[in-house]
Design a protein around this motif. Structure first.
Motif, mmCIF file in Angstrom:
data_model
loop_
_atom_site.group_PDB
_atom_site.id
_atom_site.type_symbol
_atom_site.label_atom_id
_atom_site.label_comp_id
_atom_site.label_asym_id
_atom_site.label_seq_id
_atom_site.Cartn_x
_atom_site.Cartn_y
_atom_site.Cartn_z
ATOM 1 N N ILE A 33 16.921 -13.094 29.613
ATOM 2 C CA ILE A 33 17.776 -11.988 30.054
ATOM 3 C C ILE A 33 19.242 -12.317 29.806
ATOM 4 C CG2 ILE A 33 16.241 -11.033 31.807
ATOM 5 C CD1 ILE A 33 17.576 -12.800 33.842
ATOM 6 N N PRO A 34 20.061 -11.286 29.592
ATOM 7 C CA PRO A 34 21.505 -11.529 29.487
ATOM 8 C C PRO A 34 22.093 -11.718 30.883
ATOM 9 C CG PRO A 34 21.035 -9.202 29.213
ATOM 10 C CD PRO A 34 19.714 -9.901 29.325
ATOM 11 N N PHE A 35 22.863 -12.772 31.050
ATOM 12 C CA PHE A 35 23.512 -13.042 32.334
ATOM 13 C C PHE A 35 24.930 -13.501 32.039
ATOM 14 C CE2 PHE A 35 24.468 -15.788 36.023
ATOM 15 C CZ PHE A 35 24.302 -14.840 37.017
ATOM 16 N N LYS A 36 25.878 -12.684 32.414
ATOM 17 C CA LYS A 36 27.292 -12.875 32.095
ATOM 18 C C LYS A 36 27.440 -12.979 30.574
ATOM 19 C CE LYS A 36 28.674 -14.601 36.527
ATOM 20 N NZ LYS A 36 29.426 -15.590 37.273
ATOM 21 N N LYS A 55 19.041 -4.541 29.722
ATOM 22 C CA LYS A 55 17.636 -4.681 29.330
ATOM 23 C C LYS A 55 17.304 -6.160 29.122
ATOM 24 C CE LYS A 55 17.819 -0.351 26.817
ATOM 25 N NZ LYS A 55 17.765 0.268 25.494
ATOM 26 N N ILE A 56 16.045 -6.494 29.354
ATOM 27 C CA ILE A 56 15.616 -7.865 29.073
ATOM 28 C C ILE A 56 15.525 -8.041 27.560
ATOM 29 C CG2 ILE A 56 14.346 -8.061 31.245
ATOM 30 C CD1 ILE A 56 11.782 -7.846 29.533
ATOM 31 N N PHE A 57 15.678 -9.276 27.102
ATOM 32 C CA PHE A 57 15.580 -9.559 25.675
ATOM 33 C C PHE A 57 14.144 -9.800 25.229
ATOM 34 C CE2 PHE A 57 20.119 -11.259 25.776
ATOM 35 C CZ PHE A 57 20.620 -10.085 25.270
ATOM 36 N N LEU A 58 13.430 -10.637 25.987
ATOM 37 C CA LEU A 58 12.137 -11.100 25.514
ATOM 38 C C LEU A 58 11.275 -11.542 26.686
ATOM 39 C CD1 LEU A 58 10.402 -12.111 23.027
ATOM 40 C CD2 LEU A 58 11.562 -14.298 23.338
ATOM 41 N N VAL A 59 9.983 -11.225 26.613
ATOM 42 C CA VAL A 59 9.013 -11.780 27.548
ATOM 43 C C VAL A 59 8.476 -13.050 26.898
ATOM 44 C CG1 VAL A 59 6.839 -11.403 28.761
ATOM 45 C CG2 VAL A 59 8.434 -9.507 28.453
ATOM 46 N N ILE A 60 8.671 -14.193 27.539
ATOM 47 C CA ILE A 60 8.342 -15.488 26.938
ATOM 48 C C ILE A 60 6.845 -15.744 26.911
ATOM 49 C CG2 ILE A 60 8.632 -17.989 27.163
ATOM 50 C CD1 ILE A 60 11.347 -17.431 28.434
ATOM 51 N N ASP A 61 6.162 -15.464 28.014
ATOM 52 C CA ASP A 61 4.768 -15.866 28.167
ATOM 53 C C ASP A 61 3.796 -14.742 27.837
ATOM 54 O OD1 ASP A 61 5.516 -18.419 29.198
ATOM 55 O OD2 ASP A 61 6.021 -17.406 31.068
ATOM 56 N N ASN A 62 2.570 -15.150 27.492
ATOM 57 C CA ASN A 62 1.499 -14.190 27.239
ATOM 58 C C ASN A 62 0.669 -13.913 28.488
ATOM 59 O OD1 ASN A 62 2.182 -14.007 24.539
ATOM 60 N ND2 ASN A 62 0.886 -15.739 23.995
ATOM 61 N N PHE A 63 0.849 -14.725 29.507
ATOM 62 C CA PHE A 63 0.156 -14.537 30.771
ATOM 63 C C PHE A 63 1.101 -14.966 31.886
ATOM 64 C CE2 PHE A 63 -0.642 -18.858 29.539
ATOM 65 C CZ PHE A 63 -0.555 -19.568 30.719
ATOM 66 N N PRO A 64 0.870 -14.502 33.113
ATOM 67 C CA PRO A 64 1.801 -14.866 34.191
ATOM 68 C C PRO A 64 1.761 -16.357 34.496
ATOM 69 C CG PRO A 64 -0.024 -13.566 35.048
ATOM 70 C CD PRO A 64 -0.165 -13.586 33.565
#
Length: 154
Positions: A35-38, A65-74
């Protein structure tokens, strides 16, 4: 169309942050995201969805907006989050601070989880199903052999 999610950033902060995620995504609670933070990109974990009536229109316009979901599962299950909510109420400490101290540094950096080194076994009704992949550690082998010796009727 977007959903609003609550994200914990792995920094010693006392609050969660709201971000936008596309509407067509499935339930992503427990997933790590970039995610973008500052002025930099941070790794965070989705802990909950935000109801529309919790935010006013001014706050909705400023969401990123979020950039990327890193994982394929929680990475963490719903039971883990129930435990976090209990700790928050019982010890009077905020969830972001709990997550900062609980989550291993390896996951805070956004590294991928190596599935080759997962050691997994489960016992169900006198049956032992175990799965060892690419593991040569004698400690784990001893644990598995002790369990098998105890449960001969599998």
């Amino acid at each position: 169309m977007f959903l609003i999610i609550k994200v914990v950033i792995f920094l010693p902060l006392y609050s969660c942050f709201n971000y936008l995620i596309p509407l067509h995504t499935v339930s992503l609670i427990g997933y790590r995201v970039l995610i973008p933070f500052k002025n930099r990109i941070e790794v965070g974990i989705i802990i909950n969805y935000v109801k529309k009536n919790e935010l006013n229109n001014k706050n909705r316009c400023n969401l990123k907006k979020i950039f990327l979901v890193i994982d394929n599962f929680p990475v963490y299950s719903k039971k883990f989050f129930l435990l976090l909510y209990w700790c928050e109420k019982f010890y009077h400490i905020e969830i972001p601070i709990l997550m900062y101290f609980i989550v291993p540094n390896f996951l805070k950096k956004g590294n991928n989880i190596l599935y080759d080194y997962i050691f997994f076994w489960k016992m169900i009704n006198k049956k032992i199903d175990f799965y060892i992949k690419n593991i040569d550690r004698t400690k784990y082998k001893l644990i598995v052999t002790k369990i098998i010796k105890k449960k001969k009727n599998y």
